[in-house]
Write a protein that holds these residues in place. Structure first.
Motif, PDB file in Angstrom:
ATOM      1  N   GLY A 196      29.095  52.553  35.415  1.00 42.07           N
ATOM      2  CA  GLY A 196      28.973  52.699  33.972  1.00 42.07           C
ATOM      3  C   GLY A 196      29.052  51.390  33.201  1.00 42.07           C
ATOM      4  N   GLU A 197      30.237  50.823  33.164  1.00 38.62           N
ATOM      5  CA  GLU A 197      30.487  49.643  32.327  1.00 38.62           C
ATOM      6  C   GLU A 197      29.646  48.423  32.699  1.00 38.62           C
ATOM      7  OE1 GLU A 197      34.571  48.211  31.617  1.00 38.62           O
ATOM      8  OE2 GLU A 197      35.138  50.329  31.741  1.00 38.62           O
ATOM      9  N   VAL A 198      29.507  48.224  34.042  1.00 37.56           N
ATOM     10  CA  VAL A 198      28.811  47.026  34.497  1.00 37.56           C
ATOM     11  C   VAL A 198      27.334  47.342  34.753  1.00 37.56           C
ATOM     12  CG1 VAL A 198      28.765  45.152  36.190  1.00 37.56           C
ATOM     13  CG2 VAL A 198      30.942  46.219  35.555  1.00 37.56           C
ATOM     14  N   GLY A 199      27.079  48.291  35.632  1.00 37.59           N
ATOM     15  CA  GLY A 199      25.705  48.707  35.932  1.00 37.59           C
ATOM     16  C   GLY A 199      25.131  47.961  37.123  1.00 37.59           C
ATOM     17  N   PHE A 200      24.311  48.671  37.915  1.00 32.13           N
ATOM     18  CA  PHE A 200      23.667  48.062  39.081  1.00 32.13           C
ATOM     19  C   PHE A 200      22.281  47.541  38.710  1.00 32.13           C
ATOM     20  CE2 PHE A 200      26.869  50.696  41.085  1.00 32.13           C
ATOM     21  CZ  PHE A 200      27.290  49.890  42.123  1.00 32.13           C
ATOM     22  N   PRO A 201      21.737  46.545  39.391  1.00 31.22           N
ATOM     23  CA  PRO A 201      22.405  45.762  40.438  1.00 31.22           C
ATOM     24  C   PRO A 201      23.490  44.854  39.851  1.00 31.22           C
ATOM     25  CG  PRO A 201      20.267  44.815  39.919  1.00 31.22           C
ATOM     26  CD  PRO A 201      20.374  46.073  39.128  1.00 31.22           C
ATOM     27  N   LEU A 202      24.504  44.586  40.657  1.00 37.83           N
ATOM     28  CA  LEU A 202      25.587  43.736  40.185  1.00 37.83           C
ATOM     29  C   LEU A 202      25.969  42.721  41.253  1.00 37.83           C
ATOM     30  CD1 LEU A 202      28.244  44.841  41.802  1.00 37.83           C
ATOM     31  CD2 LEU A 202      28.279  46.562  40.020  1.00 37.83           C
ATOM     32  N   MET A 203      26.829  41.812  40.856  1.00 37.26           N
ATOM     33  CA  MET A 203      27.293  40.793  41.794  1.00 37.26           C
ATOM     34  C   MET A 203      28.796  40.863  41.948  1.00 37.26           C
ATOM     35  SD  MET A 203      25.163  37.371  40.949  1.00 37.26           S
ATOM     36  CE  MET A 203      25.491  37.342  39.214  1.00 37.26           C
ATOM     37  N   VAL A 204      29.245  40.667  43.204  1.00 31.62           N
ATOM     38  CA  VAL A 204      30.665  40.480  43.458  1.00 31.62           C
ATOM     39  C   VAL A 204      30.868  38.971  43.518  1.00 31.62           C
ATOM     40  CG1 VAL A 204      32.586  40.947  45.004  1.00 31.62           C
ATOM     41  CG2 VAL A 204      30.684  42.578  44.853  1.00 31.62           C
ATOM     42  N   LYS A 205      31.754  38.457  42.679  1.00 27.64           N
ATOM     43  CA  LYS A 205      31.934  37.007  42.623  1.00 27.64           C
ATOM     44  C   LYS A 205      33.397  36.619  42.819  1.00 27.64           C
ATOM     45  CE  LYS A 205      29.238  34.703  39.687  1.00 27.64           C
ATOM     46  NZ  LYS A 205      28.677  34.265  38.380  1.00 27.64           N
ATOM     47  N   ALA A 206      33.611  35.443  43.378  1.00 30.93           N
ATOM     48  CA  ALA A 206      34.967  34.939  43.590  1.00 30.93           C
ATOM     49  C   ALA A 206      35.514  34.383  42.287  1.00 30.93           C
ATOM     50  CB  ALA A 206      34.960  33.850  44.656  1.00 30.93           C
ATOM     51  N   ALA A 207      36.735  34.777  41.940  1.00 34.19           N
ATOM     52  CA  ALA A 207      37.349  34.301  40.697  1.00 34.19           C
ATOM     53  C   ALA A 207      37.540  32.787  40.736  1.00 34.19           C
ATOM     54  CB  ALA A 207      38.687  34.993  40.468  1.00 34.19           C
ATOM     55  N   ALA A 208      37.877  32.268  41.915  1.00 32.84           N
ATOM     56  CA  ALA A 208      38.114  30.823  42.048  1.00 32.84           C
ATOM     57  C   ALA A 208      36.821  30.093  42.382  1.00 32.84           C
ATOM     58  CB  ALA A 208      39.156  30.571  43.144  1.00 32.84           C
ATOM     59  N   GLY A 209      35.700  30.783  42.169  1.00 24.96           N
ATOM     60  CA  GLY A 209      34.411  30.400  42.742  1.00 24.96           C
ATOM     61  C   GLY A 209      33.742  29.143  42.280  1.00 24.96           C
ATOM     62  N   GLY A 210      32.493  29.046  42.668  1.00 28.24           N
ATOM     63  CA  GLY A 210      31.686  27.860  42.463  1.00 28.24           C
ATOM     64  C   GLY A 210      30.913  27.615  43.736  1.00 28.24           C
ATOM     65  N   ARG A 230      35.683  38.826  49.520  1.00 27.80           N
ATOM     66  CA  ARG A 230      37.105  38.439  49.526  1.00 27.80           C
ATOM     67  C   ARG A 230      37.399  37.480  50.670  1.00 27.80           C
ATOM     68  NH1 ARG A 230      40.143  41.521  46.024  1.00 27.80           N
ATOM     69  NH2 ARG A 230      39.482  43.671  45.742  1.00 27.80           N
ATOM     70  N   ARG A 231      36.850  37.806  51.847  1.00 24.25           N
ATOM     71  CA  ARG A 231      37.079  36.956  53.021  1.00 24.25           C
ATOM     72  C   ARG A 231      36.534  35.554  52.796  1.00 24.25           C
ATOM     73  NH1 ARG A 231      35.439  41.000  56.854  1.00 24.25           N
ATOM     74  NH2 ARG A 231      33.380  40.086  56.679  1.00 24.25           N
ATOM     75  N   GLU A 232      35.291  35.477  52.288  1.00 20.38           N
ATOM     76  CA  GLU A 232      34.672  34.167  52.071  1.00 20.38           C
ATOM     77  C   GLU A 232      35.437  33.371  51.021  1.00 20.38           C
ATOM     78  OE1 GLU A 232      29.958  34.687  53.136  1.00 20.38           O
ATOM     79  OE2 GLU A 232      30.508  33.618  51.317  1.00 20.38           O
ATOM     80  N   ALA A 233      35.877  34.072  49.967  1.00 20.83           N
ATOM     81  CA  ALA A 233      36.605  33.401  48.887  1.00 20.83           C
ATOM     82  C   ALA A 233      37.939  32.878  49.409  1.00 20.83           C
ATOM     83  CB  ALA A 233      36.827  34.369  47.724  1.00 20.83           C
ATOM     84  N   GLU A 234      38.591  33.680  50.219  1.00 20.54           N
ATOM     85  CA  GLU A 234      39.875  33.290  50.814  1.00 20.54           C
ATOM     86  C   GLU A 234      39.696  32.030  51.662  1.00 20.54           C
ATOM     87  OE1 GLU A 234      43.746  33.278  51.456  1.00 20.54           O
ATOM     88  OE2 GLU A 234      42.943  35.029  50.400  1.00 20.54           O
ATOM     89  N   ALA A 235      38.616  32.020  52.456  1.00 22.27           N
ATOM     90  CA  ALA A 235      38.370  30.890  53.353  1.00 22.27           C
ATOM     91  C   ALA A 235      37.992  29.629  52.578  1.00 22.27           C
ATOM     92  CB  ALA A 235      37.270  31.240  54.345  1.00 22.27           C
ATOM     93  N   GLY A 247      41.450  35.005  47.353  1.00 26.87           N
ATOM     94  CA  GLY A 247      40.471  36.064  47.619  1.00 26.87           C
ATOM     95  C   GLY A 247      40.181  36.960  46.420  1.00 26.87           C
ATOM     96  N   THR A 248      40.588  36.549  45.213  1.00 24.19           N
ATOM     97  CA  THR A 248      40.367  37.390  44.032  1.00 24.19           C
ATOM     98  C   THR A 248      38.884  37.417  43.645  1.00 24.19           C
ATOM     99  OG1 THR A 248      42.519  36.668  43.253  1.00 24.19           O
ATOM    100  CG2 THR A 248      41.147  37.845  41.685  1.00 24.19           C
ATOM    101  N   VAL A 249      38.356  38.623  43.409  1.00 19.71           N
ATOM    102  CA  VAL A 249      36.937  38.751  43.043  1.00 19.71           C
ATOM    103  C   VAL A 249      36.772  39.584  41.770  1.00 19.71           C
ATOM    104  CG1 VAL A 249      36.113  38.520  45.423  1.00 19.71           C
ATOM    105  CG2 VAL A 249      36.594  40.797  44.502  1.00 19.71           C
ATOM    106  N   TYR A 250      35.561  39.558  41.185  1.00 20.89           N
ATOM    107  CA  TYR A 250      35.244  40.394  40.029  1.00 20.89           C
ATOM    108  C   TYR A 250      33.772  40.775  40.076  1.00 20.89           C
ATOM    109  CZ  TYR A 250      33.232  36.150  37.988  1.00 20.89           C
ATOM    110  OH  TYR A 250      32.476  35.035  37.760  1.00 20.89           O
ATOM    111  N   LEU A 251      33.384  41.710  39.211  1.00 21.09           N
ATOM    112  CA  LEU A 251      31.997  42.173  39.184  1.00 21.09           C
ATOM    113  C   LEU A 251      31.281  41.635  37.949  1.00 21.09           C
ATOM    114  CD1 LEU A 251      32.463  45.966  40.047  1.00 21.09           C
ATOM    115  CD2 LEU A 251      32.221  44.042  41.617  1.00 21.09           C
ATOM    116  N   GLU A 252      29.979  41.419  38.105  1.00 26.04           N
ATOM    117  CA  GLU A 252      29.183  40.960  36.971  1.00 26.04           C
ATOM    118  C   GLU A 252      27.781  41.540  37.119  1.00 26.04           C
ATOM    119  OE1 GLU A 252      29.641  36.784  35.315  1.00 26.04           O
ATOM    120  OE2 GLU A 252      27.723  36.682  36.362  1.00 26.04           O
ATOM    121  N   LYS A 253      27.210  42.014  36.012  1.00 21.93           N
ATOM    122  CA  LYS A 253      25.860  42.569  36.067  1.00 21.93           C
ATOM    123  C   LYS A 253      24.870  41.474  36.445  1.00 21.93           C
ATOM    124  CE  LYS A 253      22.395  45.062  33.385  1.00 21.93           C
ATOM    125  NZ  LYS A 253      22.066  45.970  34.499  1.00 21.93           N
ATOM    126  N   LEU A 254      23.924  41.856  37.309  1.00 20.77           N
ATOM    127  CA  LEU A 254      22.913  40.890  37.738  1.00 20.77           C
ATOM    128  C   LEU A 254      21.728  40.942  36.767  1.00 20.77           C
ATOM    129  CD1 LEU A 254      21.778  38.968  39.996  1.00 20.77           C
ATOM    130  CD2 LEU A 254      20.805  40.998  41.038  1.00 20.77           C
TER     131      LEU A 254
END
Lengths: 165, 504
Positions: free
Chosen positions: B154-168, B190-195, B200-207
């Protein structure tokens, strides 16, 4: 001396004649060949056209880097060619395929078990290296014969991870 | 009144090409440099080029380049008065910036609270909303999986992205088209972000589909000046890893540069920003732009902006950190010509861009007008699996986009690297693509519309065959000579070895 050089399924017959001429599939070329650093760099003039390339031998093949493109060339002389032809008759069919680690890394996950049937392109191992997770996939359909690693394990390059029959 | 301080020695808390780049800037300014290195990096270029080098631990980043105490200990031992974090590793960690200040060191970057605000995606979004900056629909980071699953549709909508909070740098990002694929994607991300970031904190964003990734470079000094240095076009990506960047972008029309630049300045000012930073935007098909995030550090692709504006961003970073007024002003800044950067990575473009490790057996970089190579490697250098696969950046400048791209074509064909696979064939094929040349591409171009066929580039198979055969022949002759040293040479083909020696 006659050689057979194969690039991308295309085979050239290259003849080096005692008088210094070079023939490619019977066509004569004027060739001048020079090593630039005694290591990997070569300069080649073919009918006055200048080419500079890097050549490296790797596992019986030659890698040639020419104008940014990399060619894998298999070179055989006549004797090796005859040997290859005769031994080709004895290659068993339906052999085992070993999935090896293309680089050192950490096994993240092995989503298959021994005895399981897999499709071509199915992920067999997830290997983490250079901060990326790389999925190693089955090159053809078959049955998983053995799983040699488990998640969390560090592996060296070329280690056999999974075998498929 | 801002106090200006002297920087005598900079500790570079990084490795690879960016560490080398910082050493170059320091050397031009007459500042001494101290490098840090892990056990596998003793032979790395930054260690060879710095004035001093300090071993700080094991090969894994979590044992060395990511350990704040070890980096600060090296700074103490070196007697450094400033730290440059580069990009990646500790560059966007507010606690690191704060620890530097607590240690009495100048942190060559933004203030800790600015890094913290931009690093916390929720705080950043909230601040940007208040500042009137346009945003993409999404969730805050740190939600549990079930909470994310609940709002995904609902709020975000597909397609979406899972992104790392500490990302880049594209690490820890997954695109999801259907709800049932979301749990798996969350786990992988989460695994990739942790490594990659130790978080490993992630969030969603509409693509946003069909989007361009365009970013604005900003600079802010301690005298209250904040300027923008134009845009960079970064839409050529694969798995969210940028591969080629341009400055300027063909996609911007009319007064868009000015409007986006002004928005970027507003973004920077909203978090009390200092030093160099990059505001990333997604621009949709209708040329609406949305704030994506701010990278609170120097970027990999900063060089294209340097080529077009003539501003040395790394030196400006140091000047700003010293408390001086920055060199350029918004009015004095001009953009001249076009610059393109290709990231040269050790990966096999014919095999799903699989990273390649090994020893570089030979390397020759292109030279000539308008060409810049920022490299962290050299002949004989061993590429290890512990760090990312970028070997070098090849940057070409031209009067026009056409000239820059043709120059890049030439430079790529002259770049010779042996021993590891590189993505140079990918770039060459890209530069032959009519769609790319015409500017008709978006962020999905590489993954959806781009085909890399080996045959495309095989223009000289016969020459390759001749070369390989002559090398093979030469090796056999040499082997034969060792076995039968007294046998008389009857073949003129011995010249392959001998003729050469005569003519040297």
């Amino acid at each position: 001396m006659k050689y057979l050089a194969t690039v991308n399924d295309q085979t050239y017959t290259i003849e080096l004649q005692p008088d210094g001429k070079l023939l490619v599939d019977g066509h004569e070329h004027e060739v001048n060949f020079l090593s630039l650093d005694e290591k990997a760099f070569y300069s080649l003039l073919v009918n006055n056209r200048s080419y500079e390339g890097l050549v490296r031998e790797a596992e019986g093949q030659y890698e040639v880097l020419l104008w940014g493109a990399l060619y894998n060339v298999k070179v055989m002389d006549e004797r090796e060619q005859r040997l290859a032809q005769s031994s080709a008759l004895f290659v068993p069919s339906g052999t085992e395929i070993a999935i090896r680690a293309p680089m050192p890394g950490l096994i993240v996950e092995v989503p298959v078990d021994a005895g399981q049937d897999v499709e071509a392109g199915e992920t067999l191992v997830i290997l983490e290296s250079m901060k990326m997770q790389n999925e190693l996939k089955a090159p053809r359909a078959g049955k998983v014969h053995a799983v040699h690693v488990k998640a969390g394990e560090n592996v060296e390059q070329n280690k056999t991870l999974v075998t498929i029959t | 009144m801002v106090e200006t301080t002297l920087i005598k020695k900079v500790l570079i808390a990084n490795r690879g090409e960016i560490a080398v780049r910082i050493i170059q800037a320091c050397r031009e300014l007459g500042i001494e440099t101290a490098a840090i290195y892990s056990e596998v990096d003793r032979t790395a270029l930054h260690v060879r080029q710095a004035d001093e080098a300090y071993l700080i631990g094991g090969p894994r980043p979590s044992e060395s380049y990511l350990v704040i105490d070890k980096v600060l200990e090296a700074a103490r031992r070196a007697g450094a008065d400033a730290i440059h974090p580069g990009y990646g590793f500790l560059a966007e960690r507010a606690d690191f910036a704060q620890a530097c200040l607590d240690e009495g060191l100048i942190f060559i970057g933004p203030r800790p609270h600015s890094i913290g605000m931009m690093g916390d995606k929720l705080a950043a979004r909230e601040t940007m909303r208040k500042a009137g900056v346009p945003l993409i629909p999404g969730t805050r980071p740190g939600l549990r999986d079930d909470e994310m699953l609940a709002v995904a549709e609902g709020e975000v909508g597909f397609p979406l992205m899972v992104k790392a909070a500490a990302g880049g740098g594209g690490k820890g990002i997954r695109i999801v088209h259907r709800l049932e694929d979301l749990p798996g994607a969350l786990a992988t991300a989460r695994r990739e972000a942790e490594a990659a970031f130790g978080d490993g904190t992630v969030y969603l964003e509409k693509l946003i589909e069909g989007a361009h990734h365009i970013e604005i470079q900003v600079l802010a000094d301690q005298h209250g000046n904040t300027i923008h240095l134009g845009e960079r076009e970064c839409s050529i990506q694969r798995r969210h890893q940028k591969l080629l960047e341009e400055c300027p972008s063909m996609f911007l029309e009319g007064d868009m540069r000015q409007r986006m630049g002004e928005t970027a300045i507003r973004v920077a000012q909203a978090v009390d920003y200092l030093n160099a930073g990059t505001v990333e935007f997604l621009v949709d098909r209708d040329r609406n732009y949305y704030f994506l995030e701010m990278n609170t550090r120097i970027q990999v692709e900063h060089a294209v902006t340097e080529m077009v504006t003539g501003v040395d961003l790394v030196k400006e970073q140091i000047r700003i950190a010293r408390g001086r007024r920055m060199g350029p002003t918004q009015e004095s800044l001009t953009m001249k010509g076009w610059a393109v950067e290709c990231r040269i990575n050790a990966e096999d473009p014919y095999n799903q861009f699989m990273p390649s490790v090994g020893r570089i057996s030979a390397i020759v970089a292109p030279t000539g007008p308008g060409i810049r190579v920022d490299s962290g490697v050299y002949d004989g250098y061993e590429i290890t699996p512990y760090y990312d696969s970028m070997l070098a950046k090849l940057i070409c400048w031209g009067e026009s986009r056409g000239e820059a791209l043709l120059r890049m074509r030439r430079a790529l064909s002259e770049y010779r690297i042996m021993g590891v696979n590189t993505n140079i064939p990918f770039h060459q094929t890209l530069l032959d693509s009519h769609r790319f040349l015409a500017g008709s591409f978006d962020t999905s171009f590489v993954e959806q519309r781009f085909e890399l066929e080996r045959d495309n580039r095989d223009l000289h198979p016969e020459v390759a065959a001749i070369m390989a055969t002559l090398v093979a022949h030469r090796q056999r002759q040499q082997a034969a000579q060792i076995v039968q040293p007294n046998e008389r040479d009857t073949s003129n083909w011995k010249w392959v070895g001998r003729w050469e020696r005569l003519h040297r």
